[in-house]
Write a protein that holds these residues in place. Structure first.
Motif, PDB file in Angstrom:
ATOM      1  N   GLU A  98       0.827  -1.202   0.000  1.00 39.56           N
ATOM      2  CA  GLU A  98       0.000   0.000   0.000  1.00 39.56           C
ATOM      3  C   GLU A  98       0.868   1.262   0.000  1.00 39.56           C
ATOM      4  N   LYS A  99       1.989   1.201   0.701  1.00 32.06           N
ATOM      5  CA  LYS A  99       2.920   2.333   0.721  1.00 32.06           C
ATOM      6  C   LYS A  99       3.500   2.574  -0.671  1.00 32.06           C
ATOM      7  N   TYR A 100       3.892   1.513  -1.356  1.00 31.59           N
ATOM      8  CA  TYR A 100       4.447   1.664  -2.702  1.00 31.59           C
ATOM      9  C   TYR A 100       3.423   2.287  -3.643  1.00 31.59           C
ATOM     10  N   LEU A 101       2.179   1.847  -3.524  1.00 32.69           N
ATOM     11  CA  LEU A 101       1.128   2.410  -4.374  1.00 32.69           C
ATOM     12  C   LEU A 101       0.949   3.901  -4.075  1.00 32.69           C
ATOM     13  N   MET A 102       0.990   4.251  -2.790  1.00 29.65           N
ATOM     14  CA  MET A 102       0.820   5.656  -2.413  1.00 29.65           C
ATOM     15  C   MET A 102       1.966   6.510  -2.951  1.00 29.65           C
ATOM     16  N   LEU A 103       3.201   6.038  -2.818  1.00 30.19           N
ATOM     17  CA  LEU A 103       4.344   6.784  -3.346  1.00 30.19           C
ATOM     18  C   LEU A 103       4.206   7.006  -4.849  1.00 30.19           C
ATOM     19  N   HIS A 104       3.771   5.971  -5.549  1.00 30.13           N
ATOM     20  CA  HIS A 104       3.597   6.103  -7.001  1.00 30.13           C
ATOM     21  C   HIS A 104       2.540   7.153  -7.315  1.00 30.13           C
ATOM     22  N   LYS A 105       1.472   7.172  -6.528  1.00 30.21           N
ATOM     23  CA  LYS A 105       0.386   8.140  -6.733  1.00 30.21           C
ATOM     24  C   LYS A 105       0.853   9.570  -6.481  1.00 30.21           C
ATOM     25  N   SER A 164       9.370   5.233  -9.043  1.00 30.74           N
ATOM     26  CA  SER A 164       8.108   5.939  -9.298  1.00 30.74           C
ATOM     27  C   SER A 164       8.363   7.272  -9.979  1.00 30.74           C
ATOM     28  N   TYR A 165       9.394   7.952  -9.548  1.00 29.15           N
ATOM     29  CA  TYR A 165       9.762   9.230 -10.171  1.00 29.15           C
ATOM     30  C   TYR A 165      10.073   9.033 -11.655  1.00 29.15           C
ATOM     31  N   MET A 166      10.884   8.042 -11.960  1.00 27.24           N
ATOM     32  CA  MET A 166      11.284   7.823 -13.351  1.00 27.24           C
ATOM     33  C   MET A 166      10.101   7.386 -14.220  1.00 27.24           C
ATOM     34  N   LYS A 167       9.179   6.613 -13.640  1.00 26.39           N
ATOM     35  CA  LYS A 167       8.007   6.162 -14.391  1.00 26.39           C
ATOM     36  C   LYS A 167       7.015   7.295 -14.641  1.00 26.39           C
ATOM     37  N   ASN A 168       7.027   8.303 -13.765  1.00 29.64           N
ATOM     38  CA  ASN A 168       6.076   9.408 -13.881  1.00 29.64           C
ATOM     39  C   ASN A 168       6.641  10.620 -14.614  1.00 29.64           C
ATOM     40  N   LEU A 169       7.865  10.512 -15.100  1.00 26.15           N
ATOM     41  CA  LEU A 169       8.489  11.646 -15.792  1.00 26.15           C
ATOM     42  C   LEU A 169       7.664  12.119 -16.986  1.00 26.15           C
ATOM     43  N   ARG A 170       6.991  11.186 -17.640  1.00 23.40           N
ATOM     44  CA  ARG A 170       6.240  11.559 -18.850  1.00 23.40           C
ATOM     45  C   ARG A 170       5.051  12.464 -18.549  1.00 23.40           C
TER      46      ARG A 170
END
Length: 241
Positions: free
Chosen positions: A34-41, A72-78
């Motif tokens: 759940e923490k990983y999902l939150m960080l990604h969000k 998560s940062y690298m995946k959300n760069l777009r």
């Protein structure tokens, strides 16, 4: 009289199977997922809201959350309107809590449970970053490293602050350190806000309430996660202390 729940409601073996699977999962695994999902969000949220700044983590331990934050940062760069070049700062003694004040005594927060290897964590983080992200791992007890202030480390504004320092004393030192890095939109995450049985006079919850009262910083709740009271807030107003 037929059941309103249909055939599925009568299939006890399916319910038993679901119960067996869920009860077999280690609760820390649930918390971390759940923490990983939150960080990604929140990396997506801050990208969409154009919130620039650094990622600061306090209580790195083995580096799992820190590495996931990088991914998560690298995946959300777009999703970013412009390239932010977010830097990652991790603070930890890697040798447990040091001397524990009486107010911070907790059966789980001990040196034995939270001592790890700085060198191993550093290698793990470097592997996760792949050399494409600026990473700074600061070793030392908070009463020493954080007393230098954020400018000493070249930290300006914070994009996301992840606080996994557990105790009141450590959490308040972290918040005091982060005060001048806050901006409208900074995300603050507490990983264990309900430790100490959810008491208001101990742990991260006491530190946060005192910090908000003294500084006039305003926040709004973003979300919750995990089994230890993971709480996420967005700074929505800044007032001089």
């Amino acid at each position: 009289m037929s059941s309103k729940f249909g055939v599925i409601g009568k299939l006890n073996f399916l319910q038993d199977m679901a119960s067996w699977v869920i009860s077999s999962i280690n609760p820390p695994i649930i918390h971390n997922l759940e923490k990983y999902l939150m960080l990604h969000k929140v990396f997506y949220y801050t990208a969409c809201e154009n919130i620039q700044g650094d990622y600061l983590e306090f209580g790195v331990y083995t580096g799992s959350s820190f590495c996931h934050a990088i991914r998560s940062y690298m995946k959300n760069l777009r999703y970013e309107a412009e390239k932010f070049n977010t830097r990652f700062f991790g603070f930890d003694s890697f040798d447990g809590f040091g001397e524990i004040n009486e107010i911070d005594i907790h059966p789980f927060y001990t040196k034995e449970n939270f001592t790890t290897s700085y060198d191993k964590v550093k290698r793990r983080i470097q592997k996760a970053s792949g050399g494409g992200v600026a990473v700074n791992l600061i070793k030392g007890f908070f009463n020493e490293s954080l007393s230098k202030g954020p400018l000493y480390f070249g930290i300006g504004k914070a994009r996301i602050i992840f606080i996994d320092s557990d105790t009141y004393t450590a959490a308040y030192a972290v918040l005091k350190f982060c005060h001048e890095t806050l901006q409208i939109g900074t995300v603050i995450i507490f990983d264990d806000r309900l430790s100490y049985k959810g008491r208001l006079d101990a742990g991260e919850i006491r530190a946060f309430n005192e910090f908000l009262s003294k500084t006039g910083i305003g926040v709004i709740e973003y979300g919750r996660y995990g089994v230890c009271g993971g709480m996420v807030y967005v700074v929505n107003s800044i007032h001089p202390s």
